[in-house]
Design an enzyme around this catalytic site. Structure first.
Site, mmCIF file in Angstrom:
data_model
loop_
_atom_site.group_PDB
_atom_site.id
_atom_site.type_symbol
_atom_site.label_atom_id
_atom_site.label_comp_id
_atom_site.label_asym_id
_atom_site.label_seq_id
_atom_site.Cartn_x
_atom_site.Cartn_y
_atom_site.Cartn_z
ATOM 1 N N HIS A 69 0.833 -1.204 0.000
ATOM 2 C CA HIS A 69 0.000 0.000 0.000
ATOM 3 C C HIS A 69 0.870 1.257 0.000
ATOM 4 O O HIS A 69 0.672 2.168 -0.803
ATOM 5 C CB HIS A 69 -0.937 -0.021 1.218
ATOM 6 N N GLU A 70 1.850 1.299 0.908
ATOM 7 C CA GLU A 70 2.702 2.496 0.999
ATOM 8 C C GLU A 70 3.580 2.642 -0.243
ATOM 9 O O GLU A 70 3.866 3.748 -0.688
ATOM 10 C CB GLU A 70 3.557 2.461 2.268
ATOM 11 N N HIS A 73 1.763 4.438 -3.045
ATOM 12 C CA HIS A 73 1.917 5.894 -2.898
ATOM 13 C C HIS A 73 3.289 6.332 -3.428
ATOM 14 O O HIS A 73 3.416 7.281 -4.191
ATOM 15 C CB HIS A 73 1.860 6.300 -1.413
HETATM 16 ZN ZN ZN Z 1 -2.432 5.227 2.044
#
Ligand code: ZN
Ligand code: ZN
Length: 146
Positions: A69-70, A73
């Site tokens: 998830h990170e 980004h």
């Molecule tokens: Zn996030």
């Protein structure tokens, strides 16, 4: 001695290469104060931090999805693409790599509560107390488990 943050960095670098085919080239750190958040991305210095309790408690498979998830980004931001949760590119890449939208909740630590009915003092213990043996530390009264 291997530092836990070094192990985290090695893991994030590995996930980045394995699941994104791109290197992770910045800093990561554990954060003990995060509660329901799995990790955070700081666009200013491309830095990531991760929930240390989740690393300790969850399986590697689950923690990997938090890292993914990170990294969604991170990689989108570096490429000047839509890197925020509401961006379409974010949603598409997140589902492609199989990352989690929200980190699963940490399991609640179970406490047992004991109360002294003489003075009202309460005690919280992770393990069962033998109330025949242990008495109230303040007044020596009998303890009751609630
Ligand atoms: Zn996030
Ligand atoms: Zn007492």
């Amino acid at each position: 001695m291997t530092n836990k943050n070094d192990a985290l960095l090695a893991f994030v670098q590995w996930v980045s290469l394995t699941d994104f085919g791109k290197p992770f080239e910045h800093e990561v750190k554990f954060n003990r104060r995060l509660k329901s958040t799995g990790g955070r991305f700081f666009p200013k210095d491309l830095y990531l931090d991760f929930n240390e309790k989740m690393y300790d408690v969850f399986s590697e498979d689950v923690f990997r999805k938090i890292v993914q998830h990170e990294l969604v980004h991170y990689h989108l931001y570096r490429e000047g693409r839509g890197y925020k949760h509401a961006d379409r590119e974010f949603k598409v890449l997140l589902s492609q790599v199989g990352g989690l939208r929200f980190a699963p909740p940490l399991p609640d630590v179970q406490y047992l509560t004991y109360t002294c009915l003489s003075c009202g003092q309460t005690y919280r213990r992770r393990r069962r107390l033998d109330v025949k043996k242990y008495r109230c530390g303040k007044c020596r009264g009998k303890l009751y488990s609630l």
